[in-house]
Design a protein around this motif. Structure first.
Motif, PDB file in Angstrom:
ATOM      1  N   VAL A 152       0.881  -1.175   0.000  1.00  0.00           N
ATOM      2  CA  VAL A 152       0.000   0.000   0.000  1.00  0.00           C
ATOM      3  C   VAL A 152       0.914   1.220   0.000  1.00  0.00           C
ATOM      4  O   VAL A 152       1.433   1.626   1.051  1.00  0.00           O
ATOM      5  N   GLY A 153       1.175   1.778  -1.174  1.00  0.00           N
ATOM      6  CA  GLY A 153       2.070   2.924  -1.276  1.00  0.00           C
ATOM      7  C   GLY A 153       3.458   2.570  -0.760  1.00  0.00           C
ATOM      8  O   GLY A 153       4.091   1.605  -1.220  1.00  0.00           O
ATOM      9  N   PRO A 154       3.975   3.315   0.233  1.00  0.00           N
ATOM     10  CA  PRO A 154       5.323   3.058   0.737  1.00  0.00           C
ATOM     11  C   PRO A 154       5.397   1.936   1.766  1.00  0.00           C
ATOM     12  O   PRO A 154       6.458   1.719   2.347  1.00  0.00           O
ATOM     13  N   TYR A 155       4.274   1.241   2.002  1.00  0.00           N
ATOM     14  CA  TYR A 155       4.217   0.246   3.066  1.00  0.00           C
ATOM     15  C   TYR A 155       3.970  -1.161   2.514  1.00  0.00           C
ATOM     16  O   TYR A 155       3.314  -1.344   1.486  1.00  0.00           O
ATOM     17  N   VAL A 156       4.502  -2.130   3.244  1.00  0.00           N
ATOM     18  CA  VAL A 156       4.079  -3.526   3.097  1.00  0.00           C
ATOM     19  C   VAL A 156       3.265  -3.860   4.338  1.00  0.00           C
ATOM     20  O   VAL A 156       3.734  -3.665   5.471  1.00  0.00           O
ATOM     21  N   VAL A 157       2.057  -4.338   4.134  1.00  0.00           N
ATOM     22  CA  VAL A 157       1.143  -4.644   5.236  1.00  0.00           C
ATOM     23  C   VAL A 157       0.887  -6.147   5.236  1.00  0.00           C
ATOM     24  O   VAL A 157       0.443  -6.713   4.235  1.00  0.00           O
ATOM     25  N   LYS A 158       1.188  -6.778   6.371  1.00  0.00           N
ATOM     26  CA  LYS A 158       0.926  -8.211   6.543  1.00  0.00           C
ATOM     27  C   LYS A 158      -0.188  -8.354   7.561  1.00  0.00           C
ATOM     28  O   LYS A 158      -0.093  -7.826   8.675  1.00  0.00           O
ATOM     29  N   VAL A 159      -1.222  -9.050   7.188  1.00  0.00           N
ATOM     30  CA  VAL A 159      -2.354  -9.284   8.088  1.00  0.00           C
ATOM     31  C   VAL A 159      -2.655 -10.774   8.114  1.00  0.00           C
ATOM     32  O   VAL A 159      -2.333 -11.515   7.177  1.00  0.00           O
ATOM     33  N   ALA A 160      -3.246 -11.227   9.195  1.00  0.00           N
ATOM     34  CA  ALA A 160      -3.580 -12.649   9.331  1.00  0.00           C
ATOM     35  C   ALA A 160      -4.830 -12.792  10.180  1.00  0.00           C
ATOM     36  O   ALA A 160      -5.095 -11.974  11.066  1.00  0.00           O
ATOM     37  N   ASP A 161      -5.593 -13.815   9.861  1.00  0.00           N
ATOM     38  CA  ASP A 161      -6.747 -14.168  10.678  1.00  0.00           C
ATOM     39  C   ASP A 161      -6.314 -15.208  11.710  1.00  0.00           C
ATOM     40  O   ASP A 161      -5.796 -16.263  11.365  1.00  0.00           O
ATOM     41  N   HIS A 162      -6.489 -14.891  12.967  1.00  0.00           N
ATOM     42  CA  HIS A 162      -6.178 -15.792  14.078  1.00  0.00           C
ATOM     43  C   HIS A 162      -4.724 -16.274  14.072  1.00  0.00           C
ATOM     44  O   HIS A 162      -4.453 -17.482  14.129  1.00  0.00           O
ATOM     45  N   PRO A 163      -3.749 -15.356  13.996  1.00  0.00           N
ATOM     46  CA  PRO A 163      -2.355 -15.786  14.083  1.00  0.00           C
ATOM     47  C   PRO A 163      -2.013 -16.205  15.501  1.00  0.00           C
ATOM     48  O   PRO A 163      -2.701 -15.821  16.458  1.00  0.00           O
ATOM     49  N   PRO A 164      -0.961 -16.995  15.685  1.00  0.00           N
ATOM     50  CA  PRO A 164      -0.532 -17.328  17.051  1.00  0.00           C
ATOM     51  C   PRO A 164      -0.181 -16.051  17.811  1.00  0.00           C
ATOM     52  O   PRO A 164       0.457 -15.156  17.246  1.00  0.00           O
ATOM     53  N   PRO A 165      -0.595 -15.926  19.066  1.00  0.00           N
ATOM     54  CA  PRO A 165      -0.265 -14.717  19.831  1.00  0.00           C
ATOM     55  C   PRO A 165       1.241 -14.481  19.864  1.00  0.00           C
ATOM     56  O   PRO A 165       2.024 -15.403  20.104  1.00  0.00           O
ATOM     57  N   GLY A 166       1.627 -13.249  19.575  1.00  0.00           N
ATOM     58  CA  GLY A 166       3.040 -12.883  19.618  1.00  0.00           C
ATOM     59  C   GLY A 166       3.791 -13.089  18.322  1.00  0.00           C
ATOM     60  O   GLY A 166       4.989 -12.781  18.248  1.00  0.00           O
ATOM     61  N   LEU A 167       3.123 -13.572  17.269  1.00  0.00           N
ATOM     62  CA  LEU A 167       3.814 -13.859  16.011  1.00  0.00           C
ATOM     63  C   LEU A 167       4.439 -12.608  15.415  1.00  0.00           C
ATOM     64  O   LEU A 167       5.614 -12.605  15.033  1.00  0.00           O
ATOM     65  N   PHE A 168       3.661 -11.530  15.330  1.00  0.00           N
ATOM     66  CA  PHE A 168       4.182 -10.327  14.681  1.00  0.00           C
ATOM     67  C   PHE A 168       5.137  -9.550  15.587  1.00  0.00           C
ATOM     68  O   PHE A 168       6.039  -8.872  15.096  1.00  0.00           O
ATOM     69  N   LEU A 169       4.972  -9.665  16.888  1.00  0.00           N
ATOM     70  CA  LEU A 169       5.960  -9.100  17.805  1.00  0.00           C
ATOM     71  C   LEU A 169       7.307  -9.773  17.600  1.00  0.00           C
ATOM     72  O   LEU A 169       8.352  -9.103  17.549  1.00  0.00           O
ATOM     73  N   ALA A 170       7.312 -11.096  17.472  1.00  0.00           N
ATOM     74  CA  ALA A 170       8.565 -11.820  17.248  1.00  0.00           C
ATOM     75  C   ALA A 170       9.204 -11.402  15.933  1.00  0.00           C
ATOM     76  O   ALA A 170      10.436 -11.251  15.849  1.00  0.00           O
ATOM     77  N   GLU A 171       8.392 -11.204  14.896  1.00  0.00           N
ATOM     78  CA  GLU A 171       8.943 -10.753  13.615  1.00  0.00           C
ATOM     79  C   GLU A 171       9.568  -9.377  13.752  1.00  0.00           C
ATOM     80  O   GLU A 171      10.681  -9.128  13.261  1.00  0.00           O
ATOM     81  N   ALA A 172       8.871  -8.456  14.417  1.00  0.00           N
ATOM     82  CA  ALA A 172       9.403  -7.109  14.598  1.00  0.00           C
ATOM     83  C   ALA A 172      10.711  -7.132  15.383  1.00  0.00           C
ATOM     84  O   ALA A 172      11.688  -6.458  15.022  1.00  0.00           O
ATOM     85  N   LYS A 173      10.756  -7.906  16.465  1.00  0.00           N
ATOM     86  CA  LYS A 173      11.979  -7.994  17.266  1.00  0.00           C
ATOM     87  C   LYS A 173      13.124  -8.593  16.455  1.00  0.00           C
ATOM     88  O   LYS A 173      14.276  -8.149  16.545  1.00  0.00           O
ATOM     89  N   GLY A 174      12.822  -9.629  15.667  1.00  0.00           N
ATOM     90  CA  GLY A 174      13.861 -10.259  14.866  1.00  0.00           C
ATOM     91  C   GLY A 174      14.431  -9.323  13.821  1.00  0.00           C
ATOM     92  O   GLY A 174      15.650  -9.279  13.607  1.00  0.00           O
ATOM     93  N   LEU A 175      13.564  -8.571  13.149  1.00  0.00           N
ATOM     94  CA  LEU A 175      14.040  -7.611  12.153  1.00  0.00           C
ATOM     95  C   LEU A 175      14.913  -6.541  12.794  1.00  0.00           C
ATOM     96  O   LEU A 175      15.963  -6.175  12.254  1.00  0.00           O
ATOM     97  N   ARG A 176      14.499  -6.040  13.938  1.00  0.00           N
ATOM     98  CA  ARG A 176      15.293  -5.009  14.605  1.00  0.00           C
ATOM     99  C   ARG A 176      16.629  -5.559  15.090  1.00  0.00           C
ATOM    100  O   ARG A 176      17.652  -4.874  15.031  1.00  0.00           O
TER     101      ARG A 176
END
Length: 262
Positions: free
Chosen positions: A32-56
């Motif tokens: 979406v323009g300058p962004y990549v947006v990842k969305v999920a239905d019913h992901p495991p709790p903490g999945l996207f937090l782990a991704e953010a921490k890993g990237l950083r």
């Protein structure tokens, strides 16, 4: 949640309409323009937090990754990196520099391999760390599918794995998690932890693997000792157990071959 709703929740302005991108098995991925947006239905709790921490964590250690703009339980918003030319030599330089870095000890926060949850752990001898943190949870999850292969997997880690010293790892470094962007290669979707570089090297040899141009450059920059080469099949068992768990018994043949090569 749809990508425009996630951007609004993140307080970011949506510029343009969502365009689907190739994504993983749980997330739907859009530009979406300058962004990549990842969305999920019913992901495991903490999945996207782990991704953010890993990237950083990778970024802090000199690896190019998309910037994390926002994350929540429903999804994550990343920087869009326009695609560029393949640069395997540049990727080899980036990974050799990453793998030459030293961590104080083996450590991992609670995280995921794909969508499979892995526990946190810190310190100890490498073989026991790798087995208890990475292999054993997957072995328990797949035991009923493994038959006679289960005890053979256990036996693999009674012999010590070679140890060059703890180093930061991407943790899930298959071809699909490399993005050749304008300005150089970047890494995506890490399963970050501090371990032995053989874990990354093993995944880079699975499922077709990286091309000779990469390996020639990497070996010049940071040669791989023979004992590490011999251990790669034992690291591949970890990833193949995950594939058995996530995708089924069609991966038992590849698992058997990795065990036999060990």
């Amino acid at each position: 949640m749809d990508p425009l709703s996630l951007l609004r929740k993140a307080g970011l302005e949506a510029k343009g309409f969502p365009a689907p991108l190739h994504g993983g098995d749980i997330s739907r991925v859009f530009r979406v323009g300058p962004y990549v947006v990842k969305v999920a239905d019913h992901p495991p709790p903490g999945l996207f937090l782990a991704e953010a921490k890993g990237l950083r964590a990778l970024e802090e250690r000199g690896v190019r990754v998309p910037r994390v703009h926002w994350w929540g339980e429903e999804g994550i918003v990343l920087e869009y990196l326009p695609p560029g030319r393949e640069d395997w030599e540049g990727l080899a330089l980036m990974l050799a520099c990453l793998h030459r870095r030293q961590e104080e000890t083996y450590w991992a926060e609670a995280g995921f391999l794909g969508t499979f949850p892995l526990p946190g752990r810190k310190g100890g001898e490498w073989t026991e760390f790798f087995f208890s943190r990475c292999v054993e949870p997957l072995l328990r999850a797949t035991w009923s599918q493994l038959g006679e292969l289960g005890p053979r997997v256990e036996a693999l880690y009674r012999r010590p794995l070679p140890a060059e010293g703890p180093t930061p790892l991407h943790g899930d470094l298959w071809r699909g998690n490399v993005h050749f962007a304008q300005g150089g290669p970047a890494l995506l979707d890490p399963s970050f932890f501090a371990g032995e570089r053989g874990v990354d090297l093993a995944m880079m040899r699975l499922f077709g693997g990286f091309p000779g141009a990469f390996w020639g450059a990497y070996q010049e920059l940071y040669p791989v000792p023979e004992e590490v080469e011999r251990a790669l099949s034992r690291y591949q068992v970890y990833y193949l157990l995950a594939h058995v768990h996530l995708f089924g018994q069609g991966y038992l043949g590849a698992l058997w071959r990795a065990i036999s090569a060990s």
